[in-house]
Design a protein around this motif. Structure first.
Motif, mmCIF file in Angstrom:
data_model
loop_
_atom_site.group_PDB
_atom_site.id
_atom_site.type_symbol
_atom_site.label_atom_id
_atom_site.label_comp_id
_atom_site.label_asym_id
_atom_site.label_seq_id
_atom_site.Cartn_x
_atom_site.Cartn_y
_atom_site.Cartn_z
ATOM 1 N N VAL A 9 0.834 -1.206 0.000
ATOM 2 C CA VAL A 9 0.000 0.000 0.000
ATOM 3 C C VAL A 9 0.868 1.255 0.000
ATOM 4 O O VAL A 9 0.616 2.194 -0.768
ATOM 5 C CB VAL A 9 -0.966 -0.005 1.210
ATOM 6 N N ARG A 10 1.893 1.292 0.833
ATOM 7 C CA ARG A 10 2.770 2.471 0.859
ATOM 8 C C ARG A 10 3.473 2.680 -0.478
ATOM 9 O O ARG A 10 3.603 3.798 -0.968
ATOM 10 C CB ARG A 10 3.796 2.352 1.998
ATOM 11 N N HIS A 11 3.925 1.587 -1.094
ATOM 12 C CA HIS A 11 4.594 1.697 -2.390
ATOM 13 C C HIS A 11 3.602 2.169 -3.461
ATOM 14 O O HIS A 11 3.947 3.009 -4.304
ATOM 15 C CB HIS A 11 5.230 0.359 -2.783
ATOM 16 N N ALA A 12 2.392 1.646 -3.423
ATOM 17 C CA ALA A 12 1.364 2.087 -4.370
ATOM 18 C C ALA A 12 1.057 3.571 -4.166
ATOM 19 O O ALA A 12 0.896 4.313 -5.145
ATOM 20 C CB ALA A 12 0.105 1.245 -4.203
ATOM 21 N N ALA A 13 1.000 4.006 -2.919
ATOM 22 C CA ALA A 13 0.751 5.418 -2.628
ATOM 23 C C ALA A 13 1.880 6.294 -3.180
ATOM 24 O O ALA A 13 1.631 7.349 -3.772
ATOM 25 C CB ALA A 13 0.589 5.632 -1.125
#
Length: 196
Positions: A9-13
């Motif tokens: 999720v953090r990488h996608a963000a």
């Protein structure tokens, strides 16, 4: 990288914040995992988009709440409810947020599905955050809402979406000033506040 759900999720963000389109194949490769593993840990593209947008939204809302916690709202004559100021600033922040605007411009059907699905990853979290926001004002000011606070939060989020995404939903330019007028009137009426 481990490819844990939170890391995904953090990488996608970060991908969205950089202005890039979220591609699950690229995301999996950057994380050093297979697409099957990505799907198993974080879901399909819509789920990952929703989680990433919710993560960014939560971060933005928290920053706005901190800012309003540090300064009074109002002009010295009448103090505006904190929840009104925070929700207004959050709408304005969303209206200019690169990941949201880019998704609405380039993939409008996906954007509306991901952002407004009542069973999705974004809208329920915004409703929950608004419920907490309104409940703090209710508790702090001893207010007696005419309807349950979670129902008020849902109404505010749904109406806010109709203003925020009106360019996609109704081919009409978003009017955030009108949104503030309508939503402030709804909130103050339901909470029994006059003249805020």
């Amino acid at each position: 990288m481990t490819g844990a759900p939170e890391e995904i999720v953090r990488h996608a963000a970060r991908t969205l914040m950089s202005g890039r389109r979220l591609d699950t194949g690229t995301l999996a490769a950057e994380l050093g995992i297979s697409r099957a593993t990505l799907f198993r840990r974080a879901g399909n593209r819509d789920a990952i988009l929703g989680d990433a947008l919710a993560f960014l939204g939560r971060r933005t809302l928290a920053a706005i709440e901190r800012e309003h916690g540090a300064r009074p709202t109002g002009d010295g004559q009448a103090t505006r409810l904190r929840s009104l100021a925070v929700s207004e600033d959050f709408r304005y922040a969303l209206s200019t947020a690169l990941p949201v605007r880019r998704l609405l411009d380039e993939e409008p059907a996906t954007a509306i599905r991901v952002l407004t699905d009542p069973q999705g990853r974004v809208q329920p979290r915004v409703v929950e955050a608004y419920t907490e926001l309104f409940q703090r004002d209710v508790d702090e000011h001893g207010l007696v809402p005419q309807i349950p606070v979670p129902l008020l939060a849902l109404a505010v989020v749904r109406l806010g979406e109709s203003f925020l995404y009106s360019d996609v939903l109704a081919a009409r330019a978003p009017d955030l000033k009108a949104a503030t007028t309508v939503l402030d009137a709804l909130i103050t009426s339901v909470l029994g506040i006059e003249g805020t």
